[in-house]
Design an enzyme around this catalytic site. Structure first.
Site, mmCIF file in Angstrom:
data_model
loop_
_atom_site.group_PDB
_atom_site.id
_atom_site.type_symbol
_atom_site.label_atom_id
_atom_site.label_comp_id
_atom_site.label_asym_id
_atom_site.label_seq_id
_atom_site.Cartn_x
_atom_site.Cartn_y
_atom_site.Cartn_z
ATOM 1 N N THR A 52 0.834 -1.201 0.000
ATOM 2 C CA THR A 52 0.000 0.000 0.000
ATOM 3 C C THR A 52 0.873 1.257 0.000
ATOM 4 O OG1 THR A 52 -1.601 -1.279 1.258
ATOM 5 C CG2 THR A 52 -1.980 1.086 1.113
ATOM 6 N N ARG A 101 -2.280 5.001 7.168
ATOM 7 C CA ARG A 101 -2.591 3.685 7.748
ATOM 8 C C ARG A 101 -2.381 3.790 9.244
ATOM 9 N NH1 ARG A 101 -0.601 -2.124 5.691
ATOM 10 N NH2 ARG A 101 -2.221 -1.578 4.189
HETATM 11 N N1 CP Z 1 -2.553 -5.556 0.879
HETATM 12 C C1 CP Z 1 -1.876 -4.781 1.737
HETATM 13 O O1 CP Z 1 -2.449 -3.893 2.391
HETATM 14 O O2 CP Z 1 -0.531 -5.021 1.805
HETATM 15 P P1 CP Z 1 0.489 -4.207 2.704
HETATM 16 O O3 CP Z 1 0.127 -4.470 4.161
HETATM 17 O O4 CP Z 1 1.856 -4.734 2.336
HETATM 18 O O5 CP Z 1 0.328 -2.743 2.402
#
Ligand code: CP
Length: 305
Positions: A52, A101
């Site tokens: 992400t 995030r």
């Molecule tokens: N799919 C996904 O959110 O992967 P990451 O945690 O690596 O960002």
């Protein structure tokens, strides 16, 4: 719309608009190479990420813009006790758009109230992950040619798997979609998804613990990782982590047209030997995520191309 906190903020028409933009970017990337010159994206990641964060950064670079940010809470002033609201207000002074995030559900929503610039939810706790859903939708569109009349099996940690929650909400709006929810008892999809989305929308669904029984009926199999970081008890995680492991043998009764998806990262739930099966789509999702994030940045920044 100035933020993307929940996938349901986007109408099906708006989703199709993002898909159309992503397809145009794929067809003619040079057309988009300078359209965000002078613009800055801030990636505020209070939780680990590979896909992400890096796809957001790649997306902004490929649009001609710049990127700033941090990849762990410890390297920001959150480690000194700064609130999400104050962090967002601060970063809004430096950047034109924020992707956040956070381990706490609702943190990107809180950020959106003070940032003064568009905020994108890049995953909030066990709640939602709308931009993963954008990646998933472009993958489904490219693999299936549309969204209607699909039987979608979601398998694994349906309780904490935030990508599952956003995908069910988004796909529930298309005609003829039915869900098979495959999980251990302890990791069933949260009740609010069942009542507020599936039952409210009169969407056909079944809950089962058996991947084998479900397999022959599926058009899409969406595998998920058991989310270790959301468990309160390591013993429970260890007991449940290998509940489902997809192998080539388990795919024998599946349709030839099945699409196997996974938001990644995978731990053990898809054997590496499945990767060479033409039905495996999970690395296509990775790339599609970048294109959809490019399309989303353009939409939120109101960039006309
Ligand atoms: N799919 C996904 O959110 O992967 P990451 O945690 O690596 O960002």
């Amino acid at each position: 719309m100035n933020n993307l906190i929940d996938i349901m903020q986007l109408s099906t028409e708006e989703l199709q608009g993002l898909i159309n933009t992503a397809l145009d970017i794929i067809a003619d990337p040079k057309k988009y190479a300078h359209v965000c010159e002078g613009k800055k994206l801030a990636t505020l990641f209070f939780e680990p990420s590979t896909r992400t964060r890096l796809s957001f950064e790649a997306a902004m670079y490929e649009l001609g813009g710049h990127v700033l940010g941090f990849s762990e809470a410890q390297s920001s002033s959150a480690a000194k006790g700064e609130s999400v609201a104050d962090t967002a207000r601060t970063v809004g002074c430096y950047a034109d758009i924020i992707a956040m995030r956070h381990p706490k559900e609702g943190a990107p929503l809180v950020a959106s109230r003070t940032a003064g610039v568009p905020v994108i939810n890049a995953g909030d706790g066990g709640h939602n992950h709308p931009t993963q859903t954008l990646a998933d939708l472009l993958t489904i569109y490219r693999e299936k040619g549309g969204f209607e009349n699909l039987t979608i099996g979601l398998c694994g940690d349906l309780k904490f798997g935030r990508t599952v929650h956003s995908l069910i909400s988004a796909m529930s709006r298309y005609k003829g979609v039915r869900f098979v929810l495959i999980s251990p008892e302890e990791l069933r999809v949260p009740r609010y998804i069942v009542t507020d989305v599936l039952e409210k929308g009169n969407i056909p669904y079944e809950e089962t613990t058996s991947l084998e029984d479900a397999m022959p009926r599926l058009d899409i199999l969406y595998m998920t990782r058991v989310q270790r970081e959301r468990f309160f008890n390591e013993a429970d995680y260890l007991r449940l982590k290998d509940s489902y492991v997809l192998t080539p043998e388990k795919l024998i009764p599946a349709k030839a047209t099945l699409s196997v998806m996974h938001p990644l990262p995978r731990v053990n739930e898809i054997a590496v030997s499945v990767d060479s099966d033409p039905r495996a789509c999970y690395f296509k999702q990775v790339l599609n995520g970048k294109y959809m994030r490019m399309a989303l940045i353009l939409k939120l920044l109101e960039v006309q191309v």
